[in-house]
Design a protein around this motif. Structure first.
Motif, PDB file in Angstrom:
ATOM      1  N   VAL A 348       0.837  -1.201   0.000  1.00 48.72           N
ATOM      2  CA  VAL A 348       0.000   0.000   0.000  1.00 48.72           C
ATOM      3  C   VAL A 348       0.873   1.252   0.000  1.00 48.72           C
ATOM      4  O   VAL A 348       0.635   2.195  -0.760  1.00 48.72           O
ATOM      5  CB  VAL A 348      -0.936   0.011   1.232  1.00 48.72           C
ATOM      6  N   ASN A 349       1.907   1.241   0.836  1.00 53.41           N
ATOM      7  CA  ASN A 349       2.778   2.413   0.941  1.00 53.41           C
ATOM      8  C   ASN A 349       3.512   2.703  -0.358  1.00 53.41           C
ATOM      9  O   ASN A 349       3.664   3.861  -0.752  1.00 53.41           O
ATOM     10  CB  ASN A 349       3.793   2.213   2.068  1.00 53.41           C
ATOM     11  N   LYS A 350       3.981   1.653  -1.031  1.00 58.56           N
ATOM     12  CA  LYS A 350       4.742   1.855  -2.261  1.00 58.56           C
ATOM     13  C   LYS A 350       3.878   2.470  -3.362  1.00 58.56           C
ATOM     14  O   LYS A 350       4.357   3.267  -4.159  1.00 58.56           O
ATOM     15  CB  LYS A 350       5.333   0.526  -2.730  1.00 58.56           C
ATOM     16  N   VAL A 351       2.614   2.077  -3.411  1.00 59.90           N
ATOM     17  CA  VAL A 351       1.743   2.598  -4.463  1.00 59.90           C
ATOM     18  C   VAL A 351       1.202   3.979  -4.115  1.00 59.90           C
ATOM     19  O   VAL A 351       1.207   4.889  -4.940  1.00 59.90           O
ATOM     20  CB  VAL A 351       0.577   1.619  -4.746  1.00 59.90           C
ATOM     21  N   LEU A 352       0.726   4.147  -2.889  1.00 56.99           N
ATOM     22  CA  LEU A 352       0.054   5.396  -2.521  1.00 56.99           C
ATOM     23  C   LEU A 352       0.999   6.449  -1.952  1.00 56.99           C
ATOM     24  O   LEU A 352       0.610   7.607  -1.787  1.00 56.99           O
ATOM     25  CB  LEU A 352      -1.051   5.112  -1.497  1.00 56.99           C
ATOM     26  N   GLY A 353       2.217   6.043  -1.631  1.00 57.65           N
ATOM     27  CA  GLY A 353       3.155   7.014  -1.088  1.00 57.65           C
ATOM     28  C   GLY A 353       2.816   7.448   0.319  1.00 57.65           C
ATOM     29  O   GLY A 353       3.136   8.562   0.737  1.00 57.65           O
ATOM     30  N   THR A 354       2.154   6.570   1.081  1.00 57.87           N
ATOM     31  CA  THR A 354       1.852   6.874   2.481  1.00 57.87           C
ATOM     32  C   THR A 354       3.080   6.532   3.332  1.00 57.87           C
ATOM     33  O   THR A 354       4.154   6.286   2.813  1.00 57.87           O
ATOM     34  CB  THR A 354       0.623   6.091   2.961  1.00 57.87           C
ATOM     35  N   ASP A 355       2.899   6.495   4.624  1.00 55.80           N
ATOM     36  CA  ASP A 355       4.014   6.300   5.549  1.00 55.80           C
ATOM     37  C   ASP A 355       3.740   5.070   6.410  1.00 55.80           C
ATOM     38  O   ASP A 355       2.633   4.893   6.912  1.00 55.80           O
ATOM     39  CB  ASP A 355       4.154   7.552   6.431  1.00 55.80           C
ATOM     40  N   MET A 356       4.758   4.210   6.575  1.00 50.64           N
ATOM     41  CA  MET A 356       4.556   2.970   7.326  1.00 50.64           C
ATOM     42  C   MET A 356       4.141   3.240   8.766  1.00 50.64           C
ATOM     43  O   MET A 356       3.250   2.576   9.303  1.00 50.64           O
ATOM     44  CB  MET A 356       5.845   2.139   7.294  1.00 50.64           C
ATOM     45  N   LEU A 368       0.840  -8.584  11.640  1.00 56.73           N
ATOM     46  CA  LEU A 368       1.956  -8.803  10.733  1.00 56.73           C
ATOM     47  C   LEU A 368       2.053  -7.720   9.662  1.00 56.73           C
ATOM     48  O   LEU A 368       2.786  -7.878   8.693  1.00 56.73           O
ATOM     49  CB  LEU A 368       1.813 -10.176  10.058  1.00 56.73           C
ATOM     50  N   LYS A 369       1.270  -6.641   9.840  1.00 58.88           N
ATOM     51  CA  LYS A 369       1.193  -5.583   8.824  1.00 58.88           C
ATOM     52  C   LYS A 369       0.717  -6.152   7.489  1.00 58.88           C
ATOM     53  O   LYS A 369       1.153  -5.716   6.406  1.00 58.88           O
ATOM     54  CB  LYS A 369       2.540  -4.872   8.677  1.00 58.88           C
ATOM     55  N   ILE A 370      -0.166  -7.118   7.592  1.00 54.07           N
ATOM     56  CA  ILE A 370      -0.796  -7.744   6.424  1.00 54.07           C
ATOM     57  C   ILE A 370      -2.301  -7.769   6.667  1.00 54.07           C
ATOM     58  O   ILE A 370      -2.750  -8.182   7.740  1.00 54.07           O
ATOM     59  CB  ILE A 370      -0.290  -9.187   6.207  1.00 54.07           C
ATOM     60  N   ILE A 371      -3.067  -7.344   5.679  1.00 53.97           N
ATOM     61  CA  ILE A 371      -4.532  -7.383   5.805  1.00 53.97           C
ATOM     62  C   ILE A 371      -5.030  -8.616   5.061  1.00 53.97           C
ATOM     63  O   ILE A 371      -4.917  -8.690   3.833  1.00 53.97           O
ATOM     64  CB  ILE A 371      -5.173  -6.111   5.226  1.00 53.97           C
ATOM     65  N   SER A 390      -7.367   7.892  -3.892  1.00 52.75           N
ATOM     66  CA  SER A 390      -6.448   7.216  -4.811  1.00 52.75           C
ATOM     67  C   SER A 390      -6.620   5.708  -4.749  1.00 52.75           C
ATOM     68  O   SER A 390      -6.573   5.024  -5.765  1.00 52.75           O
ATOM     69  CB  SER A 390      -5.004   7.590  -4.469  1.00 52.75           C
ATOM     70  N   PHE A 391      -6.825   5.175  -3.537  1.00 53.35           N
ATOM     71  CA  PHE A 391      -6.999   3.728  -3.386  1.00 53.35           C
ATOM     72  C   PHE A 391      -8.259   3.266  -4.120  1.00 53.35           C
ATOM     73  O   PHE A 391      -8.230   2.300  -4.888  1.00 53.35           O
ATOM     74  CB  PHE A 391      -7.081   3.348  -1.905  1.00 53.35           C
ATOM     75  N   VAL A 392      -9.375   3.947  -3.880  1.00 49.37           N
ATOM     76  CA  VAL A 392     -10.649   3.546  -4.493  1.00 49.37           C
ATOM     77  C   VAL A 392     -10.596   3.683  -6.009  1.00 49.37           C
ATOM     78  O   VAL A 392     -11.092   2.825  -6.746  1.00 49.37           O
ATOM     79  CB  VAL A 392     -11.808   4.383  -3.905  1.00 49.37           C
ATOM     80  N   TYR A 399      -4.299  -4.004  -6.512  1.00 45.90           N
ATOM     81  CA  TYR A 399      -4.342  -5.450  -6.277  1.00 45.90           C
ATOM     82  C   TYR A 399      -3.470  -6.197  -7.283  1.00 45.90           C
ATOM     83  O   TYR A 399      -2.833  -7.202  -6.949  1.00 45.90           O
ATOM     84  CB  TYR A 399      -5.778  -5.958  -6.352  1.00 45.90           C
ATOM     85  N   ALA A 400      -3.441  -5.703  -8.526  1.00 42.73           N
ATOM     86  CA  ALA A 400      -2.589  -6.332  -9.531  1.00 42.73           C
ATOM     87  C   ALA A 400      -1.118  -6.210  -9.143  1.00 42.73           C
ATOM     88  O   ALA A 400      -0.338  -7.155  -9.288  1.00 42.73           O
ATOM     89  CB  ALA A 400      -2.834  -5.688 -10.898  1.00 42.73           C
ATOM     90  N   TYR A 401      -0.751  -5.042  -8.623  1.00 38.91           N
ATOM     91  CA  TYR A 401       0.621  -4.844  -8.164  1.00 38.91           C
ATOM     92  C   TYR A 401       0.928  -5.775  -6.994  1.00 38.91           C
ATOM     93  O   TYR A 401       2.011  -6.393  -6.935  1.00 38.91           O
ATOM     94  CB  TYR A 401       0.825  -3.386  -7.747  1.00 38.91           C
ATOM     95  N   ALA A 402      -0.019  -5.914  -6.055  1.00 44.38           N
ATOM     96  CA  ALA A 402       0.177  -6.807  -4.912  1.00 44.38           C
ATOM     97  C   ALA A 402       0.367  -8.250  -5.379  1.00 44.38           C
ATOM     98  O   ALA A 402       1.201  -8.990  -4.828  1.00 44.38           O
ATOM     99  CB  ALA A 402      -1.013  -6.704  -3.962  1.00 44.38           C
ATOM    100  N   GLU A 403      -0.389  -8.639  -6.397  1.00 41.06           N
ATOM    101  CA  GLU A 403      -0.271 -10.006  -6.916  1.00 41.06           C
ATOM    102  C   GLU A 403       1.107 -10.230  -7.537  1.00 41.06           C
ATOM    103  O   GLU A 403       1.720 -11.285  -7.354  1.00 41.06           O
ATOM    104  CB  GLU A 403      -1.368 -10.265  -7.953  1.00 41.06           C
ATOM    105  N   GLN A 404       1.600  -9.220  -8.269  1.00 40.76           N
ATOM    106  CA  GLN A 404       2.936  -9.331  -8.849  1.00 40.76           C
ATOM    107  C   GLN A 404       3.997  -9.472  -7.755  1.00 40.76           C
ATOM    108  O   GLN A 404       4.921 -10.278  -7.858  1.00 40.76           O
ATOM    109  CB  GLN A 404       3.236  -8.090  -9.685  1.00 40.76           C
TER     110      GLN A 404
END
Length: 542
Positions: A348-356, A368-371, A390-392, A399-404
């Motif tokens: 999520v952080n890599k795509v949206l540029g948020t902060d961990m 585990l920082k996993i949803i 941005s997420f919506v 999700y495609a990026y997460a799958e990759q």
């Protein structure tokens, strides 16, 4: 209009969102392509027949609608990612947030200049002033808020020695208090109880006590399950701010229904109704907290004074020149989305540029920082407003990026399992209450209470009901009560198969399965040397 947006979406997403991981010239090309997306969409729509394809909408109307799309590009591990958002929706968000910011209710939490944070006023703060202020607060609350010298010492100690802590708590309160107040109002509970979370956890959503209580409201495992706070290998809902607050309100309402007194209800919240009842009996039937205080456990004896001191300081913070610091967000500056695919905070952080750190603060229930995504469960992701849009708008691409990314993972993620809310334990030879209690992280008195035991005596084969504090995995076997610690031959019945991965050891594998030892793995699979454990080997796990 609905059909138009479907067509617009289709045309828009014909442009690749993820560039290739190649040289700089290709990345530059992708970036240029991303910035020209509106023109690509416009060109595609111009080629459509207006009457048949967009149901009579004029070309001008279509192109005007395209102008409401905002495109941002970001670089993720050498790939250009174009994220879309909708300018009109973003504008609505800004107006909504602005309306809230202009009506912040708790003015005492408004940030003041940093140089005032250390100038807490305790000089010339007299006992008479404190008595007068406490009397006023007492008239505004259903609690028995009375002055006594011990309380004065605590208040002055906090003001003198915990200035930084209190200022930081006020910053956190900006986020948590509106959330608490909404639930307290729902259950018709005094608003002052929002300060209880400060005493319980210092507003740390992942706080864990020495006896295993967790979260903002410090629920033990068994009590949490009683109020529908589930615990799994991925999620601990005792740390979920909203669900835990709802559970705390239900529990406090129940305790007040028993004692019909908020002071006693708070004492019971801390040490249990049984200890409060003992203190009432030992005091000769007194029911005022201050009269039974010396008969309560030591921690509970100091519990309400700490609550009252916190209540006083927050209500009179401005008079002591104490102001909020390090605030994160207001509750209204966040929003939630239901996750439809398993995703990690890192993705999520890599795509949206948020902060961990911010994402962890907003979503403390994910251990585990996993949803995860589990059937018949809705797990949500809390995000700042600016990232929610941005997420919506880019959900499929995220999700495609997460799958990759998951496809590149060398080791599989930990297996999901839920902790049982209750187990039935069969007493074995050599068992005693202390041994069983230690195994499941509970007290002997709790086991006796759950099973109506009058003594510590047990008999082999006796069944005990236990609400374990430590998560115990659900195991689907035909003989889950059989003794497995001393199996001489592989047991019969159902088993699962584990495929050995690169880097695995017998010890690492045993850690993935509760109640499975290295010796059992060796015995069940005829392994006599760790050298025979090679990637691809299939192990039976009973």
């Amino acid at each position: 209009m609905t059909r138009f947006y479907l067509i617009l979406t289709f045309c828009f997403f014909t442009v690749p969102f993820f560039g290739q991981e190649t040289d700089d010239s290709l990345s530059s090309s992708n970036l240029e392509s991303a910035t020209d997306m509106k023109e690509d969409v416009a060109s595609n729509i111009r080629e459509l027949d207006a009457t048949d394809s967009i149901h009579g909408l004029s070309e001008l109307a279509v192109l005007n609608a395209i102008d409401t799309i905002k495109i941002d590009t970001t670089l993720i591990e050498g790939r250009v990612v174009a994220l879309i958002d909708h300018a009109e929706a973003t504008d609505f968000d800004k107006k909504w947030l602005e309306s809230w910011r202009n009506n912040v209710i708790d003015s005492s939490l408004i940030i003041k200049p940093e140089d005032t944070a250390g100038k807490v006023v305790i000089e010339n703060f007299t006992t008479e002033q404190l008595k007068e202020r406490i009397a006023y607060l007492d008239s505004q609350t259903p609690f028995n808020f009375e002055y006594n010298p011990s309380l004065e010492k605590i208040i002055k100690h906090y003001l003198k020695n915990r200035q930084e802590t209190l200022a930081n708590l006020m910053g956190k309160a900006k986020y948590y208090f509106p959330m608490f107040e909404e639930h307290l109002a729902k259950y018709n509970i005094p608003m002052e109880l929002k300060y209880l979370a400060i005493v319980e956890s210092a507003l740390r959503a992942n706080a864990t006590s020495r006896v295993g209580a967790k979260g903002l409201w410090q629920f033990m495992y068994g009590t949490g399950r009683e109020y529908d706070l589930k615990v799994s290998s991925y999620v601990d809902e005792r740390c979920d701010p909203i669900k835990a607050t709802e559970a705390a309100c239900k529990y406090l309402t129940k305790l007040h229904g028993i004692f019909n007194d908020w002071d006693l209800a708070l004492a019971a919240y801390n040490s249990g109704p049984g200890n409060v009842n003992k203190a009432i009996r030992r005091s000769g039937g007194q029911k005022n907290y201050w009269n039974i205080r010396h008969y309560l456990p030591r921690e509970t004896a100091g519990y309400l004074p700490a609550f009252y001191a916190t209540y006083y300081i927050f209500e009179y913070a401005e008079e002591h020149q104490l102001y909020a610091k390090n605030e994160v967000l207001h509750t209204f500056e966040t929003d939630t989305v239901v996750v439809k695919r398993q995703i990690t905070f890192d993705q999520v952080n890599k795509v949206l540029g948020t902060d961990m750190e911010l994402l962890t603060f907003l979503n403390p229930q994910y251990k585990l920082k996993i949803i995860p995504v589990i059937k018949d469960r809705d797990y949500t992701l809390t995000l700042p407003k600016f990232a929610t849009g941005s997420f919506v708008s880019n959900e499929a691409e995220i999700y495609a990026y997460a799958e990759q990314e998951d496809a590149k993972r060398e080791k599989p993620l930990p297996k999901y399992f839920e902790a049982n809310d209750r187990i039935r334990y069969r007493v074995r030879s050599g068992d005693y209450l202390g041994k069983i209690a230690n195994r499941y992280g509970v007290s002997v008195s709790s086991i006796k209470r759950w099973n109506g035991l009058k003594s510590d005596n047990l008999r082999v084969g006796q069944r005990l009901t236990i609400y374990p504090r430590r998560p115990v995995a659900s195991v689907n076997t035909t003989s889950s009560t059989k003794k497995v610690s001393s199996q001489k031959t592989p047991p019969k019945g159902e088993y699962s198969t584990y495929v050995v991965q690169k880097g695995d050891s017998l010890w690492l594998i045993s850690q993935k399965y509760p109640k499975v030892s290295v010796a059992q793995l060796k015995e069940w699979n005829n392994i006599w040397s760790s050298k025979s454990l090679k990637p691809g080997t299939k192990l039976k796990i009973y």
